[in-house]
Design a protein around this motif. Sequence first.
Motif, PDB file in Angstrom:
ATOM      1  N   LYS A  59       0.868  -1.185   0.000  1.00  0.00           N
ATOM      2  CA  LYS A  59       0.000   0.000   0.000  1.00  0.00           C
ATOM      3  C   LYS A  59       0.901   1.230   0.000  1.00  0.00           C
ATOM      4  O   LYS A  59       1.530   1.570   1.009  1.00  0.00           O
ATOM      5  CB  LYS A  59      -0.901  -0.019   1.235  1.00  0.00           C
ATOM      6  N   ALA A  60       0.958   1.927  -1.123  1.00  0.00           N
ATOM      7  CA  ALA A  60       1.980   2.947  -1.370  1.00  0.00           C
ATOM      8  C   ALA A  60       1.586   4.336  -0.849  1.00  0.00           C
ATOM      9  O   ALA A  60       1.362   5.272  -1.625  1.00  0.00           O
ATOM     10  CB  ALA A  60       2.316   3.015  -2.856  1.00  0.00           C
ATOM     11  N   GLU A  61       1.554   4.482   0.475  1.00  0.00           N
ATOM     12  CA  GLU A  61       1.303   5.803   1.052  1.00  0.00           C
ATOM     13  C   GLU A  61       2.503   6.741   0.879  1.00  0.00           C
ATOM     14  O   GLU A  61       2.394   7.936   1.129  1.00  0.00           O
ATOM     15  CB  GLU A  61       0.960   5.689   2.534  1.00  0.00           C
ATOM     16  N   ASN A  62       3.633   6.207   0.435  1.00  0.00           N
ATOM     17  CA  ASN A  62       4.765   7.072   0.083  1.00  0.00           C
ATOM     18  C   ASN A  62       4.438   7.930  -1.133  1.00  0.00           C
ATOM     19  O   ASN A  62       5.130   8.935  -1.389  1.00  0.00           O
ATOM     20  CB  ASN A  62       6.018   6.238  -0.189  1.00  0.00           C
ATOM     21  N   LEU A  63       3.387   7.581  -1.864  1.00  0.00           N
ATOM     22  CA  LEU A  63       2.946   8.375  -3.020  1.00  0.00           C
ATOM     23  C   LEU A  63       1.814   9.335  -2.653  1.00  0.00           C
ATOM     24  O   LEU A  63       1.257   9.995  -3.536  1.00  0.00           O
ATOM     25  CB  LEU A  63       2.493   7.440  -4.149  1.00  0.00           C
ATOM     26  N   GLN A  64       1.498   9.415  -1.354  1.00  0.00           N
ATOM     27  CA  GLN A  64       0.471  10.336  -0.882  1.00  0.00           C
ATOM     28  C   GLN A  64       0.974  11.773  -0.999  1.00  0.00           C
ATOM     29  O   GLN A  64       2.182  12.017  -1.080  1.00  0.00           O
ATOM     30  CB  GLN A  64       0.139  10.015   0.586  1.00  0.00           C
ATOM     31  N   ARG A  65       0.073  12.735  -1.014  1.00  0.00           N
ATOM     32  CA  ARG A  65       0.471  14.146  -1.003  1.00  0.00           C
ATOM     33  C   ARG A  65       1.336  14.421   0.221  1.00  0.00           C
ATOM     34  O   ARG A  65       1.070  13.910   1.303  1.00  0.00           O
ATOM     35  CB  ARG A  65      -0.762  15.053  -0.996  1.00  0.00           C
ATOM     36  N   THR A  66       2.352  15.214   0.055  1.00  0.00           N
ATOM     37  CA  THR A  66       3.399  15.529   1.036  1.00  0.00           C
ATOM     38  C   THR A  66       4.263  14.313   1.353  1.00  0.00           C
ATOM     39  O   THR A  66       5.126  14.376   2.212  1.00  0.00           O
ATOM     40  CB  THR A  66       2.860  16.126   2.357  1.00  0.00           C
ATOM     41  N   GLY A  67       4.058  13.188   0.673  1.00  0.00           N
ATOM     42  CA  GLY A  67       4.944  12.049   0.791  1.00  0.00           C
ATOM     43  C   GLY A  67       4.677  11.101   1.932  1.00  0.00           C
ATOM     44  O   GLY A  67       5.491  10.217   2.186  1.00  0.00           O
ATOM     45  N   ALA A  68       3.552  11.238   2.615  1.00  0.00           N
ATOM     46  CA  ALA A  68       3.273  10.330   3.735  1.00  0.00           C
ATOM     47  C   ALA A  68       1.788  10.357   4.075  1.00  0.00           C
ATOM     48  O   ALA A  68       1.057  11.289   3.721  1.00  0.00           O
ATOM     49  CB  ALA A  68       4.099  10.705   4.966  1.00  0.00           C
TER      50      ALA A  68
END
Length: 390
Positions: free
Chosen positions: A46-55
């Motif tokens: 689950k790629a939350e590293n690609l979320q806005r602001t990086g997290a």
Amino acid sequence: MKATETAPTAADIRDARERIAGVARETPVYSSETFSRIAGRDVWLKAENLQRTGAFKVRGAVNRLATLTESEREAGVVAASAGNHGQAVAWAARQAGVNARIYVPQDAPMSKVEACRTYGAETVMVGERFEDAMASARADVEERHATFIHPFEDPIVIAGQGTIGLELAEQVADAETVVIPVGGGGLAAGIAIAIRELRPDVRLVGVQAGLSGFTIADGIFVKQPGELTMAILDDVLEEMVEVDDEAISEAIVLLLERSKLVVEGAGAVGVAALLGGKIGGTGPVAIVLSGGNIDPTLLISVVRHGLTLDGRYLVLRTRIADRPGELVKLLELIAQERGNVVSVEHHREGMDVPVAQTEVELTLITRDQEHVAVLLAAMKSWGYEVERLK
């Protein structure tokens, strides 16, 4: 009142999903052939590293900002952070049109400080430790009657983070186990509440970084987890495991090389636990990569360290005769064994070396540990005394 009596409900998390829709991203889930092969089970990331602001932090921040009253909006918001939470609050406040002030320690990574400023928040560097920044933020709230946004000890923030659980239940419907990083506990608490509502049969495993001292997983290194979050996790997690920096480093490198995902230490702990055989079960497993805001200099160090452990770099020391042509001879022999020399250093002065010799330190790019062993054996067969340094 018990701490769990103030915990958000699954309904609160569904409401949060509606609030953050179109602002925070619904992040993708990727299957991984590499990690599935290593683990012997299906692995989803689950790629939350690609979320806005990086997290993932932006989810809780957006949800909290969305619930402010008009008077609270006018007074503004305050946060204390050395990393992802500060960036998330700064970004969410800008999107909501609310003034934000972020307090950070004086030695906080400048990349994260500049991110807060770029998002429009007034960023105040104060004190040597996070606790100093927290004290200043609390004093500011008292003085200006602003709203303090806690990184994890806030039911509304927890509900925002829990929206990841709703997404996971839809994206990986056959997951047997969900693995979640645990620092303050807000992320794991929110996801656990959502998953328990929709998939009560799923095993929930929390992963902490070794808490004995400094860790490269700084995003989940907290002195005191939250009373509320830990009360929730005590109820809903099947298990809590720990991983060390060596395992985290290996996970960061593998995620970068095999999955093409840049993940910070805190975001890599779930993969580290899986690779270390600490996640039970045999069925499909979903791992939350909580963030990707790793300092570039740390990333370089981690990658070099990981490649060295994997036999991709070799640093050695040997001696050659101090006369023309000897170094070229050595380098040609190494080239025959397909060693790629990237650095050569001569050591003469201050060394206990015979007058007719010079010490040479070489850094080589190699294929793997087997290739390293072949190279070292070949050098010894050529008559060189070899000391492996890394």
